[in-house]
Design an enzyme around this catalytic site. Structure first.
Site, PDB file in Angstrom:
ATOM      1  N   VAL A  81      -6.028   5.851 -59.739  1.00 28.72           N
ATOM      2  CA  VAL A  81      -7.079   5.459 -58.753  1.00 28.72           C
ATOM      3  C   VAL A  81      -6.648   4.029 -58.302  1.00 28.72           C
ATOM      4  O   VAL A  81      -6.220   3.233 -59.001  1.00 28.72           O
ATOM      5  CB  VAL A  81      -8.582   5.532 -59.455  1.00 28.72           C
ATOM      6  CG1 VAL A  81      -8.924   7.047 -59.511  1.00 28.72           C
ATOM      7  CG2 VAL A  81      -8.662   4.717 -60.672  1.00 28.72           C
ATOM      8  N   SER A  82      -6.726   3.844 -57.039  1.00 33.86           N
ATOM      9  CA  SER A  82      -6.221   2.655 -56.277  1.00 33.86           C
ATOM     10  C   SER A  82      -7.209   1.594 -56.276  1.00 33.86           C
ATOM     11  O   SER A  82      -6.761   0.475 -56.151  1.00 33.86           O
ATOM     12  CB  SER A  82      -5.785   3.163 -54.887  1.00 33.86           C
ATOM     13  OG  SER A  82      -7.020   3.649 -54.226  1.00 33.86           O
ATOM     14  N   THR A  83      -8.452   1.773 -56.295  1.00 29.17           N
ATOM     15  CA  THR A  83      -9.231   0.447 -56.228  1.00 29.17           C
ATOM     16  C   THR A  83     -10.365   0.357 -57.659  1.00 29.17           C
ATOM     17  O   THR A  83     -10.489   1.322 -58.192  1.00 29.17           O
ATOM     18  CB  THR A  83     -10.184   0.709 -54.948  1.00 29.17           C
ATOM     19  OG1 THR A  83     -11.079   1.545 -54.951  1.00 29.17           O
ATOM     20  CG2 THR A  83      -9.118   0.709 -53.730  1.00 29.17           C
TER      21      THR A  83
END
Length: 213
Positions: free
Chosen positions: A9-11
């Site tokens: 997951v990027s954030t």
């Protein structure tokens, strides 16, 4: 033998929970979830991610590595295809939630192996193409936002109802030909939000950029 879900997951405000839900809805019994948080999938190799390295240590012959899609397993064509083959050599079966792809190194039939290897190459290439498209859209969004600021237009409009991760997921799922309702269920967005992203991905990308997402 274990089934391990690897999620990226990027954030910081995102979690792997929706990917676990997708896996369970697809009928998988997941024994463990390994998550890389805040790591770019288009710039960082799997072996260079903290939890990506952990996968290579924990997976054993007979285990199943489950991912939402093959793009979770590397930053580009070479990284994705090399990692899938490395896991198969260990006796690990790689499966995807989307479309139920299976990459199994125990296959001995030469024709099945040829089809499997060709599919690995195609899926890895598709993942890189999607990553390149995403990077280009981000660059375009940044340029547009800067131009708007330079012109004195500071109003960002309504905050998007989708995250960066969901935006990318809709793009990949759409490339795979999934229907709007299925994409909506998989990524946790309304059908209207999915349709809006599909109809104007560039505009939606610019909105994310305006909000710094």
């Amino acid at each position: 033998m274990k089934t391990i879900l690897y999620a990226r997951v990027s954030t910081k405000d995102q979690t792997a929970a929706h990917q676990l839900t997708q896996a369970e809805n697809a009928g998988y019994l997941v024994d463990d979830v390994v998550t890389d948080q805040g790591v770019s999938g288009v710039t960082t190799r799997l072996a260079e991610r903290p939890q990506g390295r952990r996968l290579f240590d924990m997976l054993r012959s007979g285990d199943t590595l489950l991912v939402r899609w093959v793009d979770r397993l590397g930053r580009d064509y070479e990284d994705v295809s090399d990692n899938i083959r490395a896991f198969m050599r260990r006796g690990v079966v790689v499966r995807t939630i989307i479309n139920g792809m299976v990459f199994d190194g125990s296959t001995q039939d030469p024709m099945q192996r040829a089809v499997r290897d060709a599919l690995i190459g195609f899926m890895a290439a598709l993942s890189q193409a999607q990553a390149e498209a995403t990077k280009e859209a981000r660059r375009a969004g940044i340029a547009h936002a800067k131009a708007q600021d330079f012109a004195g237009t500071k109003f960002r409009g309504r905050k998007p109802s989708y995250t960066r991760e969901q935006f990318d997921q809709v793009g990949v799922a759409s490339e795979q030909g999934l229907g709007t309702s299925e994409i909506s269920r998989l990524v946790g967005l309304s059908r209207q939000a999915v349709l809006r992203i599909q109809a104007d991905p560039s505009g939606c990308e610019q909105t994310l950029q305006k909000w710094g997402l």
